[in-house]
Design a protein around this motif. Structure first.
Motif, PDB file in Angstrom:
ATOM      1  N   SER A 126       1.096  -1.142   0.115  1.00  0.00           N
ATOM      2  CA  SER A 126       0.020  -0.017  -0.021  1.00  0.00           C
ATOM      3  C   SER A 126       0.863   1.372  -0.020  1.00  0.00           C
ATOM      4  O   SER A 126       2.203   0.970   0.471  1.00  0.00           O
ATOM      5  N   LEU A 127       0.121   2.386  -0.168  1.00  0.00           N
ATOM      6  CA  LEU A 127       1.003   3.744  -0.175  1.00  0.00           C
ATOM      7  C   LEU A 127       1.579   3.951   1.149  1.00  0.00           C
ATOM      8  O   LEU A 127       2.836   4.538   0.963  1.00  0.00           O
ATOM      9  N   ALA A 128       1.004   3.590   2.326  1.00  0.00           N
ATOM     10  CA  ALA A 128       1.691   3.986   3.418  1.00  0.00           C
ATOM     11  C   ALA A 128       2.894   2.964   3.892  1.00  0.00           C
ATOM     12  O   ALA A 128       3.674   3.330   4.736  1.00  0.00           O
ATOM     13  N   GLU A 129       3.093   1.825   2.743  1.00  0.00           N
ATOM     14  CA  GLU A 129       4.484   0.980   3.259  1.00  0.00           C
ATOM     15  C   GLU A 129       5.587   1.577   2.109  1.00  0.00           C
ATOM     16  O   GLU A 129       6.585   1.042   2.552  1.00  0.00           O
ATOM     17  N   LEU A 130       5.420   2.534   1.377  1.00  0.00           N
ATOM     18  CA  LEU A 130       6.371   3.058   0.646  1.00  0.00           C
ATOM     19  C   LEU A 130       7.145   4.224   1.170  1.00  0.00           C
ATOM     20  O   LEU A 130       6.599   4.759   2.157  1.00  0.00           O
ATOM     21  N   SER A 131       8.526   3.919   0.938  1.00  0.00           N
ATOM     22  CA  SER A 131       9.433   4.931   1.471  1.00  0.00           C
ATOM     23  C   SER A 131       9.139   6.347   0.969  1.00  0.00           C
ATOM     24  O   SER A 131       8.707   6.326   0.028  1.00  0.00           O
ATOM     25  N   THR A 132       9.670   7.399   1.451  1.00  0.00           N
ATOM     26  CA  THR A 132       9.398   8.741   1.154  1.00  0.00           C
ATOM     27  C   THR A 132      10.149   8.901  -0.314  1.00  0.00           C
ATOM     28  O   THR A 132       9.551   9.453  -1.161  1.00  0.00           O
ATOM     29  N   PRO A 133      11.410   8.406  -0.612  1.00  0.00           N
ATOM     30  CA  PRO A 133      11.861   8.538  -1.803  1.00  0.00           C
ATOM     31  C   PRO A 133      10.925   7.743  -3.054  1.00  0.00           C
ATOM     32  O   PRO A 133      11.012   8.393  -3.930  1.00  0.00           O
ATOM     33  N   GLU A 134      10.310   6.935  -2.834  1.00  0.00           N
ATOM     34  CA  GLU A 134       9.593   6.025  -3.607  1.00  0.00           C
ATOM     35  C   GLU A 134       8.401   6.934  -3.858  1.00  0.00           C
ATOM     36  O   GLU A 134       7.709   6.961  -4.973  1.00  0.00           O
ATOM     37  N   LEU A 135       7.874   7.488  -2.909  1.00  0.00           N
ATOM     38  CA  LEU A 135       6.729   8.432  -3.164  1.00  0.00           C
ATOM     39  C   LEU A 135       6.971   9.770  -4.054  1.00  0.00           C
ATOM     40  O   LEU A 135       6.079  10.323  -4.764  1.00  0.00           O
ATOM     41  N   PHE A 136       8.266  10.477  -3.777  1.00  0.00           N
ATOM     42  CA  PHE A 136       8.433  11.437  -4.490  1.00  0.00           C
ATOM     43  C   PHE A 136       8.705  11.207  -6.018  1.00  0.00           C
ATOM     44  O   PHE A 136       8.505  11.913  -6.960  1.00  0.00           O
ATOM     45  N   ALA A 137       9.604   9.958  -6.135  1.00  0.00           N
ATOM     46  CA  ALA A 137       9.855   9.690  -7.547  1.00  0.00           C
ATOM     47  C   ALA A 137       9.537   8.159  -7.724  1.00  0.00           C
ATOM     48  O   ALA A 137      10.133   7.239  -7.815  1.00  0.00           O
ATOM     49  N   PRO A 138       8.222   7.893  -7.812  1.00  0.00           N
ATOM     50  CA  PRO A 138       7.803   6.520  -7.975  1.00  0.00           C
ATOM     51  C   PRO A 138       8.141   5.929  -9.469  1.00  0.00           C
ATOM     52  O   PRO A 138       8.056   6.660 -10.336  1.00  0.00           O
ATOM     53  N   SER A 139       8.619   4.604  -9.386  1.00  0.00           N
ATOM     54  CA  SER A 139       8.990   4.092 -10.523  1.00  0.00           C
ATOM     55  C   SER A 139       7.725   3.657 -11.325  1.00  0.00           C
ATOM     56  O   SER A 139       6.644   3.472 -10.777  1.00  0.00           O
ATOM     57  N   ALA A 140       7.871   3.206 -12.495  1.00  0.00           N
ATOM     58  CA  ALA A 140       6.714   2.424 -13.046  1.00  0.00           C
ATOM     59  C   ALA A 140       6.179   1.222 -12.664  1.00  0.00           C
ATOM     60  O   ALA A 140       5.143   0.732 -12.305  1.00  0.00           O
ATOM     61  N   ALA A 141       7.044   0.442 -12.057  1.00  0.00           N
ATOM     62  CA  ALA A 141       6.982  -1.072 -11.004  1.00  0.00           C
ATOM     63  C   ALA A 141       6.218  -0.441  -9.862  1.00  0.00           C
ATOM     64  O   ALA A 141       4.930  -1.062  -9.628  1.00  0.00           O
ATOM     65  N   VAL A 142       6.358   0.638  -9.166  1.00  0.00           N
ATOM     66  CA  VAL A 142       5.783   1.079  -7.728  1.00  0.00           C
ATOM     67  C   VAL A 142       4.264   1.548  -8.439  1.00  0.00           C
ATOM     68  O   VAL A 142       3.158   1.076  -7.501  1.00  0.00           O
ATOM     69  N   LEU A 143       4.303   2.318  -9.318  1.00  0.00           N
ATOM     70  CA  LEU A 143       2.898   2.867  -9.858  1.00  0.00           C
ATOM     71  C   LEU A 143       1.772   1.635 -10.120  1.00  0.00           C
ATOM     72  O   LEU A 143       0.815   1.646 -10.054  1.00  0.00           O
ATOM     73  N   LEU A 144       2.422   0.507 -10.938  1.00  0.00           N
ATOM     74  CA  LEU A 144       1.893  -0.512 -11.218  1.00  0.00           C
ATOM     75  C   LEU A 144       1.335  -1.421 -10.152  1.00  0.00           C
ATOM     76  O   LEU A 144       0.446  -2.018  -9.719  1.00  0.00           O
ATOM     77  N   GLU A 145       2.197  -1.485  -9.189  1.00  0.00           N
ATOM     78  CA  GLU A 145       2.304  -2.193  -7.673  1.00  0.00           C
ATOM     79  C   GLU A 145       0.886  -1.758  -7.063  1.00  0.00           C
ATOM     80  O   GLU A 145       0.105  -2.348  -6.500  1.00  0.00           O
ATOM     81  N   THR A 146       0.873  -0.277  -6.785  1.00  0.00           N
ATOM     82  CA  THR A 146      -0.132   0.454  -5.725  1.00  0.00           C
ATOM     83  C   THR A 146      -1.145   0.619  -6.829  1.00  0.00           C
ATOM     84  O   THR A 146      -2.352   0.797  -6.072  1.00  0.00           O
ATOM     85  N   GLY A 147      -1.094   0.909  -7.913  1.00  0.00           N
ATOM     86  CA  GLY A 147      -2.398   1.278  -8.741  1.00  0.00           C
ATOM     87  C   GLY A 147      -2.709   2.612  -8.408  1.00  0.00           C
ATOM     88  O   GLY A 147      -4.009   2.839  -8.891  1.00  0.00           O
ATOM     89  N   GLN A 148      -2.187   3.436  -7.956  1.00  0.00           N
ATOM     90  CA  GLN A 148      -2.418   4.515  -7.624  1.00  0.00           C
ATOM     91  C   GLN A 148      -1.249   5.829  -7.764  1.00  0.00           C
ATOM     92  O   GLN A 148      -0.057   5.151  -7.670  1.00  0.00           O
ATOM     93  N   PRO A 149      -1.598   6.841  -7.954  1.00  0.00           N
ATOM     94  CA  PRO A 149      -0.518   8.011  -8.125  1.00  0.00           C
ATOM     95  C   PRO A 149       0.255   8.490  -6.872  1.00  0.00           C
ATOM     96  O   PRO A 149      -0.504   8.939  -5.941  1.00  0.00           O
TER      97      PRO A 149
END
Length: 290
Positions: free
Chosen positions: A185-208
């Motif tokens: 979920s978004l709450a489990e992502l680190s702050t660097p991943e939230l600032f610059a999410p990769s395509a894999a992270v966007l696909l994994e969460t399904g949200q911006p």
């Protein structure tokens, strides 16, 4: 920790400052020429240390701990033992299946197991074993049975066949739902991943991911603190007015009354979150029309 730590740090700073004042240490330091800015330096360093700890907690450790907790929770939910194993009771792990276990020992072994399989039309298969274990594999859980017997009953011909075994493996993967890899979920992502999410992270969460905020209700908390200060100020002024003029005694109820009114207003706004937005849009349309 991230909720309690700022409050505890503030309370600690206030307590130490109060002790230094009551025991005249601050007076002595001011008498030696220390300015207020110089005296506040230890508190500033203390605050920066707490802020650094909070930053590590909020941006690294808390998302990591949430991810580990969610992973462990998912693993427990998929463990067959936690889902239907109950000693001394008949349970039904799936349609057409009946399971009975006399006892579960301290190592997790299943003793005196009985398993009846009626899933095939016109056929009943009964498994008995003196001892059994669950094994988790990539294809799902397996039931390993030892020193037992298989009785296969053909209901149409009433014929029965018996097979004894030293060990036998029963596939539970087709019975139990085996979930694929868990998405974070978004709450489990680190702050660097939230600032610059990769395509894999966007696909994994399904949200911006960039729209997610870790600050939660801090804005509402700050507003609540400001309102509390306001009510306390009214309370202080009211008591001062009563002290000089006893006839002003009704003012003692002014602060609680304001607090009650604010509570009702805040609850009403929370119940109708689109109230102000609707009025703002209406006023804006009127202005555009003019």
């Amino acid at each position: 920790i991230n909720i309690v730590l700022p409050i505890a740090a503030f309370a600690g700073a206030v307590y130490v400052t109060n002790r230094l004042t009551s025991e005249s240490e601050l007076v002595v330091m001011q008498a030696t020429g220390f300015s207020c800015f110089r005296l506040s330096r230890p508190v500033l360093i203390y605050g920066l240390c707490v802020a650094l700890i909070m930053a590590v907690l909020m941006h690294v450790l808390i998302p990591l701990s949430r991810s580990h907790l969610a992973t462990r929770t998912a693993e427990i939910a998929q463990t067959a033992n936690a889902r239907f194993l109950t000693a001394g009771q008949f349970t039904h792990p799936g349609d057409g299946l009946t399971l009975y276990i006399k006892r579960i020992d301290e190592t997790g072994a299943l003793l005196e197991l009985f398993l009846s399989d009626d899933r095939k039309l016109g056929q009943n298969t009964t498994y008995t074993a003196t001892r059994a274990l669950f094994a988790k594999t990539k294809n799902g859980p397996k039931l390993l049975m030892f020193d037992g017997m298989i009785q296969n009953l053909d209901l149409s011909s009433k014929g029965i066949s018996v097979t004894r075994f030293a060990d036998f493996t029963f596939d539970l993967g087709s019975i139990l739902e085996v979930k694929g890899p868990r998405s974070r979920s978004l709450a489990e992502l680190s702050t660097p991943e939230l600032f610059a999410p990769s395509a894999a992270v966007l696909l994994e969460t399904g949200q911006p991911a960039g729209a997610f905020s870790r600050f939660g209700l801090w804005r509402q908390i700050l507003v609540a603190i400001m309102l509390l200060i306001l009510i306390q100020a009214v309370w202080t002024v009211s008591w001062s007015a009563i002290g000089t003029t006893p006839g002003n005694w009704p003012f003692v109820y002014l602060a609680p009354l304001i607090g009650l009114i604010l509570s009702v207003v805040i609850l009403y706004v929370a119940q109708n979150p689109g109230l102000f937005r609707a009025k703002f849009r209406s006023a804006r349309r009127s202005g555009d029309a003019q």
